[in-house]
Structure formats: C-alpha cells, structure tokens
Design a protein around this motif. Structure first.
Motif, PDB file in Angstrom:
ATOM      1  N   GLU A  45       4.327   6.956  -1.210  1.00 18.63           N
ATOM      2  CA  GLU A  45       5.338   6.306  -0.376  1.00 18.63           C
ATOM      3  C   GLU A  45       4.777   4.991   0.165  1.00 18.63           C
ATOM      4  O   GLU A  45       3.630   4.933   0.615  1.00 18.63           O
ATOM      5  CB  GLU A  45       5.744   7.205   0.799  1.00 18.63           C
ATOM      6  N   ILE A  46       5.576   3.930   0.125  1.00 14.74           N
ATOM      7  CA  ILE A  46       5.122   2.630   0.626  1.00 14.74           C
ATOM      8  C   ILE A  46       4.975   2.681   2.142  1.00 14.74           C
ATOM      9  O   ILE A  46       5.923   3.014   2.857  1.00 14.74           O
ATOM     10  CB  ILE A  46       6.105   1.505   0.232  1.00 14.74           C
ATOM     11  N   VAL A  47       3.783   2.365   2.631  1.00 12.64           N
ATOM     12  CA  VAL A  47       3.532   2.352   4.077  1.00 12.64           C
ATOM     13  C   VAL A  47       3.284   0.940   4.596  1.00 12.64           C
ATOM     14  O   VAL A  47       3.510   0.653   5.778  1.00 12.64           O
ATOM     15  CB  VAL A  47       2.353   3.279   4.458  1.00 12.64           C
ATOM     16  N   GLN A  48       2.816   0.061   3.723  1.00 14.23           N
ATOM     17  CA  GLN A  48       2.635  -1.344   4.094  1.00 14.23           C
ATOM     18  C   GLN A  48       3.159  -2.243   2.981  1.00 14.23           C
ATOM     19  O   GLN A  48       2.961  -1.960   1.803  1.00 14.23           O
ATOM     20  CB  GLN A  48       1.150  -1.679   4.339  1.00 14.23           C
ATOM     21  N   LEU A  60       0.857  -1.184   0.000  1.00 19.85           N
ATOM     22  CA  LEU A  60       0.000   0.000   0.000  1.00 19.85           C
ATOM     23  C   LEU A  60       0.892   1.233   0.000  1.00 19.85           C
ATOM     24  O   LEU A  60       1.826   1.330   0.808  1.00 19.85           O
ATOM     25  CB  LEU A  60      -0.916   0.021   1.224  1.00 19.85           C
ATOM     26  N   LEU A  61       0.612   2.141  -0.920  1.00 19.18           N
ATOM     27  CA  LEU A  61       1.324   3.418  -0.971  1.00 19.18           C
ATOM     28  C   LEU A  61       0.385   4.528  -0.516  1.00 19.18           C
ATOM     29  O   LEU A  61      -0.785   4.562  -0.928  1.00 19.18           O
ATOM     30  CB  LEU A  61       1.816   3.712  -2.387  1.00 19.18           C
ATOM     31  N   LYS A  62       0.893   5.386   0.328  1.00 10.03           N
ATOM     32  CA  LYS A  62       0.154   6.582   0.751  1.00 10.03           C
ATOM     33  C   LYS A  62       0.931   7.792   0.275  1.00 10.03           C
ATOM     34  O   LYS A  62       2.101   7.970   0.643  1.00 10.03           O
ATOM     35  CB  LYS A  62      -0.013   6.617   2.276  1.00 10.03           C
ATOM     36  N   ASN A  63       0.302   8.578  -0.566  1.00  6.21           N
ATOM     37  CA  ASN A  63       0.962   9.756  -1.141  1.00  6.21           C
ATOM     38  C   ASN A  63       2.293   9.369  -1.783  1.00  6.21           C
ATOM     39  O   ASN A  63       3.324  10.024  -1.595  1.00  6.21           O
ATOM     40  CB  ASN A  63       1.145  10.840  -0.077  1.00  6.21           C
TER      41      ASN A  63
END
Length: 203
Positions: free
Chosen positions: A138-141, A133-136
């Motif tokens: 950036e990979i967060v998960q 999962l990318l947020k904005n």
C-alpha cells in the motif's frame, strides 16, 4: 563517503511533525556505517520502540567540489537514486526536547537505505521526479521533487559552502508527508517514476 541529509524540505512533512518552516536547509550527517548492506534485512534496534521510514530521492556526487555555484551544481552529479532515512522517532523527540544533536536517532547502524542508481539523463528534469514508498503493498508516501523547498542544485550549492563534497558522497534530499512506523514483518518497496528501486524486509 559521507551521507548528507536534508530535513524539513517538504512543506507537508513539516506540518505533519508540527515543526517550524526553516529559513535555510536543515542539514545533518549520517556516518558511512549507517548504510544498510545490500540485500540485508532491516532489524529494529533494541533502543527504540518507534522507528519511522522516510523515503527520499538521493543524489550521488561524482567529483570534488567546494563553494559550488548553483548554476554549476549539475556538473557534480549524474546519478539519481532512492532510499530511506530511518529515524528513531521516540529517541529523536527526547533529544530535540533537550536541544541535543539527533545523531543517535538518525545515524545508527542500518539507518540509511540506499537503493539502485539511475542515470540523471533518464529524467527530463531532476526537478520533476515522482517517487513513492509502499508498505505491505500500500502506498504510504508519495512525492515529487518539484515540491521541494530547496531543489537539488540549490542543496548542492548550499551544502558545499560548509562541507567539501567528494566523489561517492550521497545527499538525501528530504522526505514528503506520510512518514510512519515500521514493525517486524513489514515489507517496504520504493519506486522512482514507477521503477522499483529497492525492497526491504523489516525484522
């Protein structure tokens, strides 16, 4: 259709939330009204100040089954997907403290994001699928299904002992570490083996 969710299925996520490692899969249900309509933005509900994303590999059941043996579980699905189990973490914490059910924190409108589906045959093994999962941007998960405490076929067999599985039911198989808060104007993107499965604007 019903949405069957598995909690605490990745050791690193259990640790990050300081939960106990379960001896059996943790199972809860989201109503069909929790599914976020396709192409719709996710609106942070007024009753929570701490909505968390949890990216999860999904399985779509293709036929009716009850008391399914693990060795036969693979016959009950042929599509794999990716989604988000949105959680009102502040509300969930209050409910857990009181020993109450989680449904208000997990089953609210829009709390289940279901991306596109891919044929199971696309993967060499459902027990070795990379997802993120990318947020904005950036990979967060980041996770792999080989890190599940209970693999997909085990989950189908286990869940079917309690709930009859029906065509169209969706199983959320649990989330790896890295869960976190979403805020207005965030942009989420989920990938399965590098392929984009969904994008989502947060409002």
């Amino acid at each position: 259709m019903k949405i069957i969710c598995i909690g605490r299925n990745y050791t690193d996520h259990i640790k990050e939330l300081a939960n106990e490692k379960p001896t059996d899969p943790v199972v809860f249900i989201k109503p069909d009204s929790a599914v976020l309509p396709k192409e719709q933005d996710f609106y942070i509900p007024e009753f929570s100040n701490n909505i968390h994303y949890e990216v999860e590999v999904l399985v779509k059941i293709k036929k009716v089954g009850k008391h399914i043996g693990q060795k036969f579980a693979a016959n009950y699905y042929d599509e794999i997907g990716l989604g988000i189990d949105f959680t009102a973490r502040d509300l969930q914490s209050k409910l857990k403290e009181k020993g109450l059910p989680w449904e208000k924190a997990k089953g609210f409108d829009g709390a289940a994001v279901i991306g596109k589906w891919l044929p199971k045959s696309k993967f060499s093994s459902v027990d070795n699928i990379n997802f993120s999962l990318l947020k904005n941007e950036e990979i967060v998960q980041k996770g792999n299904t080989n890190l599940m405490l209970w693999k997909i076929d085990e989950l189908i067999s286990y869940v079917s002992q309690y709930f009859m599985l029906k065509k169209g039911d969706v199983i959320f198989t649990g989330t790896p570490a890295g869960v976190g808060r979403v805020d207005a104007n965030d942009y989420l993107c989920g990938t399965l083996e590098g392929e984009e499965m969904f994008t989502l604007n947060i409002k």
